[in-house]
Design a protein around this motif. Structure first.
Motif, PDB file in Angstrom:
ATOM      1  N   PRO A  12       0.800  -0.883  -0.216  1.00 57.36           N
ATOM      2  CA  PRO A  12       0.320   0.303  -0.172  1.00 57.36           C
ATOM      3  C   PRO A  12       0.473   1.560  -0.259  1.00 57.36           C
ATOM      4  CG  PRO A  12       0.086  -0.930   2.130  1.00 57.36           C
ATOM      5  CD  PRO A  12       0.715  -1.448   1.602  1.00 57.36           C
ATOM      6  N   TYR A  13       1.816   1.072  -0.971  1.00 62.27           N
ATOM      7  CA  TYR A  13       2.434   2.648  -1.145  1.00 62.27           C
ATOM      8  C   TYR A  13       3.074   2.805  -2.719  1.00 62.27           C
ATOM      9  CZ  TYR A  13       3.619   1.572   4.010  1.00 62.27           C
ATOM     10  OH  TYR A  13       4.125   1.174   5.023  1.00 62.27           O
ATOM     11  N   PRO A  14       2.928   4.320  -2.276  1.00 64.10           N
ATOM     12  CA  PRO A  14       3.187   4.690  -4.107  1.00 64.10           C
ATOM     13  C   PRO A  14       4.193   3.984  -4.789  1.00 64.10           C
ATOM     14  CG  PRO A  14       2.985   6.322  -2.928  1.00 64.10           C
ATOM     15  CD  PRO A  14       2.984   4.981  -1.955  1.00 64.10           C
ATOM     16  N   ILE A  15       3.629   4.165  -6.449  1.00 69.50           N
ATOM     17  CA  ILE A  15       4.813   3.146  -7.240  1.00 69.50           C
ATOM     18  C   ILE A  15       5.167   4.297  -8.765  1.00 69.50           C
ATOM     19  CG2 ILE A  15       5.198   0.965  -8.694  1.00 69.50           C
ATOM     20  CD1 ILE A  15       4.006  -0.535  -7.341  1.00 69.50           C
ATOM     21  N   LYS A  16       5.921   4.201  -8.440  1.00 73.92           N
ATOM     22  CA  LYS A  16       6.472   5.723 -10.312  1.00 73.92           C
ATOM     23  C   LYS A  16       7.103   5.200 -11.085  1.00 73.92           C
ATOM     24  CE  LYS A  16       7.729  10.501 -10.784  1.00 73.92           C
ATOM     25  NZ  LYS A  16       7.731  11.612 -10.529  1.00 73.92           N
ATOM     26  N   MET A  53      11.021   1.121 -11.793  1.00 76.99           N
ATOM     27  CA  MET A  53       9.403   1.637 -11.240  1.00 76.99           C
ATOM     28  C   MET A  53      10.090   1.563  -9.962  1.00 76.99           C
ATOM     29  SD  MET A  53       6.977  -1.618 -11.988  1.00 76.99           S
ATOM     30  CE  MET A  53       6.471  -2.408 -13.342  1.00 76.99           C
ATOM     31  N   LEU A  54       9.912   2.674  -9.108  1.00 74.98           N
ATOM     32  CA  LEU A  54      11.103   3.542  -7.923  1.00 74.98           C
ATOM     33  C   LEU A  54       9.077   2.657  -7.437  1.00 74.98           C
ATOM     34  CD1 LEU A  54      12.051   6.689  -8.584  1.00 74.98           C
ATOM     35  CD2 LEU A  54      13.006   4.541  -8.691  1.00 74.98           C
ATOM     36  N   ILE A  55       9.965   1.987  -6.025  1.00 73.09           N
ATOM     37  CA  ILE A  55       8.330   1.748  -5.122  1.00 73.09           C
ATOM     38  C   ILE A  55       8.798   2.450  -3.334  1.00 73.09           C
ATOM     39  CG2 ILE A  55       7.127  -0.558  -4.428  1.00 73.09           C
ATOM     40  CD1 ILE A  55       8.612  -2.027  -6.699  1.00 73.09           C
ATOM     41  N   GLU A  56       8.082   3.178  -3.003  1.00 72.00           N
ATOM     42  CA  GLU A  56       8.088   3.429  -1.410  1.00 72.00           C
ATOM     43  C   GLU A  56       8.255   2.737  -1.234  1.00 72.00           C
ATOM     44  OE1 GLU A  56       5.569   6.234   1.476  1.00 72.00           O
ATOM     45  OE2 GLU A  56       5.867   6.963  -0.663  1.00 72.00           O
ATOM     46  N   SER A  57       7.621   1.892  -0.875  1.00 72.54           N
ATOM     47  CA  SER A  57       7.866   0.653  -0.028  1.00 72.54           C
ATOM     48  C   SER A  57       9.375  -0.178   0.442  1.00 72.54           C
ATOM     49  CB  SER A  57       6.765  -0.912  -0.609  1.00 72.54           C
ATOM     50  OG  SER A  57       6.786  -1.431   0.479  1.00 72.54           O
ATOM     51  N   TYR A  58       9.822   0.484   1.289  1.00 73.50           N
ATOM     52  CA  TYR A  58      11.273  -0.759   1.176  1.00 73.50           C
ATOM     53  C   TYR A  58      11.710  -0.214   0.186  1.00 73.50           C
ATOM     54  CZ  TYR A  58       9.225  -4.642   3.768  1.00 73.50           C
ATOM     55  OH  TYR A  58       7.388  -5.377   4.624  1.00 73.50           O
ATOM     56  N   MET A  59      11.482   0.980   0.155  1.00 74.50           N
ATOM     57  CA  MET A  59      12.488   1.796  -0.538  1.00 74.50           C
ATOM     58  C   MET A  59      13.387   0.663  -2.058  1.00 74.50           C
ATOM     59  SD  MET A  59      14.581   4.047   1.774  1.00 74.50           S
ATOM     60  CE  MET A  59      15.147   2.787   3.195  1.00 74.50           C
ATOM     61  N   GLN A  60      12.670   0.838  -2.922  1.00 73.85           N
ATOM     62  CA  GLN A  60      13.086  -0.603  -3.172  1.00 73.85           C
ATOM     63  C   GLN A  60      12.895  -0.016  -4.876  1.00 73.85           C
ATOM     64  OE1 GLN A  60      13.961  -3.819  -2.562  1.00 73.85           O
ATOM     65  NE2 GLN A  60      14.497  -2.557  -0.691  1.00 73.85           N
ATOM     66  N   PHE A  61      13.323  -0.815  -6.287  1.00 79.15           N
ATOM     67  CA  PHE A  61      12.861  -0.256  -7.037  1.00 79.15           C
ATOM     68  C   PHE A  61      13.525  -0.791  -8.249  1.00 79.15           C
ATOM     69  CE2 PHE A  61      17.956  -0.121  -7.199  1.00 79.15           C
ATOM     70  CZ  PHE A  61      18.133  -0.689  -8.745  1.00 79.15           C
ATOM     71  N   ARG A  62      12.649  -1.952  -9.349  1.00 76.97           N
ATOM     72  CA  ARG A  62      12.768  -3.181 -10.414  1.00 76.97           C
ATOM     73  C   ARG A  62      13.100  -1.992 -11.483  1.00 76.97           C
ATOM     74  NH1 ARG A  62       7.298  -5.920 -10.658  1.00 76.97           N
ATOM     75  NH2 ARG A  62       8.421  -6.791 -12.437  1.00 76.97           N
ATOM     76  N   GLN A  63      13.654  -2.561 -12.428  1.00 78.27           N
ATOM     77  CA  GLN A  63      14.992  -2.408 -13.732  1.00 78.27           C
ATOM     78  C   GLN A  63      13.610  -4.017 -14.408  1.00 78.27           C
ATOM     79  OE1 GLN A  63      19.376  -2.933 -13.480  1.00 78.27           O
ATOM     80  NE2 GLN A  63      19.086  -0.938 -14.635  1.00 78.27           N
ATOM     81  N   ILE A  64      13.426  -2.957 -15.823  1.00 72.93           N
ATOM     82  CA  ILE A  64      13.278  -4.110 -17.127  1.00 72.93           C
ATOM     83  C   ILE A  64      13.077  -3.540 -18.235  1.00 72.93           C
ATOM     84  CG2 ILE A  64      10.899  -4.164 -17.787  1.00 72.93           C
ATOM     85  CD1 ILE A  64       9.336  -3.569 -15.198  1.00 72.93           C
ATOM     86  N   TRP A  65      14.172  -4.338 -18.377  1.00 76.12           N
ATOM     87  CA  TRP A  65      14.992  -3.815 -19.910  1.00 76.12           C
ATOM     88  C   TRP A  65      14.005  -4.225 -20.674  1.00 76.12           C
ATOM     89  CZ3 TRP A  65      19.085  -1.951 -19.147  1.00 76.12           C
ATOM     90  CH2 TRP A  65      20.216  -1.719 -18.401  1.00 76.12           C
ATOM     91  N   THR A  66      14.123  -2.907 -22.149  1.00 69.89           N
ATOM     92  CA  THR A  66      12.949  -2.864 -23.131  1.00 69.89           C
ATOM     93  C   THR A  66      14.258  -2.692 -24.954  1.00 69.89           C
ATOM     94  OG1 THR A  66      12.728  -0.791 -22.563  1.00 69.89           O
ATOM     95  CG2 THR A  66      11.018  -2.331 -21.645  1.00 69.89           C
ATOM     96  N   ASP A  67      15.215  -3.062 -24.477  1.00 74.11           N
ATOM     97  CA  ASP A  67      15.668  -3.102 -25.522  1.00 74.11           C
ATOM     98  C   ASP A  67      16.044  -4.621 -26.012  1.00 74.11           C
ATOM     99  OD1 ASP A  67      17.571  -4.945 -23.673  1.00 74.11           O
ATOM    100  OD2 ASP A  67      18.795  -3.153 -23.676  1.00 74.11           O
ATOM    101  N   GLY A  68      15.326  -5.631 -26.204  1.00 74.84           N
ATOM    102  CA  GLY A  68      14.601  -6.332 -26.847  1.00 74.84           C
ATOM    103  C   GLY A  68      15.393  -8.392 -26.459  1.00 74.84           C
ATOM    104  N   ARG A  69      16.612  -7.119 -25.688  1.00 73.04           N
ATOM    105  CA  ARG A  69      17.340  -8.627 -24.435  1.00 73.04           C
ATOM    106  C   ARG A  69      16.980 -10.007 -24.623  1.00 73.04           C
ATOM    107  NH1 ARG A  69      20.806  -6.486 -20.413  1.00 73.04           N
ATOM    108  NH2 ARG A  69      20.940  -4.405 -21.524  1.00 73.04           N
ATOM    109  N   PRO A  70      17.188 -11.473 -24.329  1.00 71.92           N
ATOM    110  CA  PRO A  70      16.605 -12.583 -23.452  1.00 71.92           C
ATOM    111  C   PRO A  70      17.183 -12.565 -22.502  1.00 71.92           C
ATOM    112  CG  PRO A  70      18.547 -12.602 -24.520  1.00 71.92           C
ATOM    113  CD  PRO A  70      18.698 -11.073 -25.215  1.00 71.92           C
TER     114      PRO A  70
END
Length: 218
Positions: free
Chosen positions: A107-111, A121-138
């Motif tokens: 229940p925390y913001p995501i940007k 994705m910047l995630i306020e919960s636990y001050m985490q971030f996710r990195q999603i590659w969109t350049d076609g790599r496998p």
């Protein structure tokens, strides 16, 4: 040096010096500029998003996952211990991030931050971030397990499809339910109207789940 040769040489120099310069060729568009410009064609998810914990979009349709017999027995034992006062705190009590998929229901913001080759994705919960590659790599052949795994994404129209493997064994599918190294997570992000982003998540793990487990979150 003869006079005739001298005059010819001076004339050549004057001709060369007075010749009009060619206009410079138009510079080719910079590759990086083209990549940034290409982002404009994707849906605009600017701003801050939060999970619909107040059920303003309606009650969530989220059933318990169907487990293999081995993991159903483990889950039953976990809940039986809870009834006796055990297992009352999760790893989150020790500030261990929930990882994927749990982090996406906090229940925390995501940007979302768009980059030419990735979405972050910047995630306020636990001050985490996710990195999603969109350049076609496998996917990596043998990724080191992490809380958010190895994520690659692509667009299908207005839907961002994110495919993730390589998740930390500490992550939980449900209370008392872990996963194997075969856990595969596919998320589909779509803006259904100006105020709501729909996230459909499907988990597959042949060692833990008797069938794919799909949930939808707003």
């Amino acid at each position: 040096m003869s006079r005739t040769f001298f005059i010819a040489l001076v004339s050549a120099v004057v001709v060369v010096a007075c010749a009009p310069a060619k206009p410079p060729a138009a510079p080719a568009a910079d590759a990086a500029t083209q990549k940034w410009a290409a982002l404009a064609k994707y849906p605009d998810w600017s701003g801050v998003w939060e999970v619909d914990w107040r059920n303003e979009h309606g009650p969530p349709h989220r059933e318990a996952p169907k487990l293999t017999p081995e993991w159903q027995a483990k889950a039953d034992a976990y809940h039986a211990a809870q009834a006796k006062g055990e297992n009352l705190q999760s790893d989150a009590a020790n500030c261990v991030p929930p990882g994927l998929p749990g982090i996406m229901t906090q229940p925390y913001p995501i940007k979302f931050l768009y980059q030419p080759n990735e979405i972050v994705m910047l995630i306020e919960s636990y001050m985490q971030f996710r990195q999603i590659w969109t350049d076609g790599r496998p996917h990596q052949d043998d990724p080191d397990p992490t809380f958010y795994g190895d994520s690659i994404g692509h667009w299908e129209g207005d839907t961002l499809v994110v495919d993730t493997i390589g998740l930390n064994p500490q992550n939980r599918i449900a209370p008392g339910v872990g996963h194997s190294d075969k856990l595969h997570v596919v998320e589909r992000f779509r803006r259904v109207d100006p105020e709501w982003l729909e996230v459909t998540t499907t988990l597959t793990d042949p060692e833990v789940l008797a069938e794919p487990y799909t949930t939808t979150t707003y």
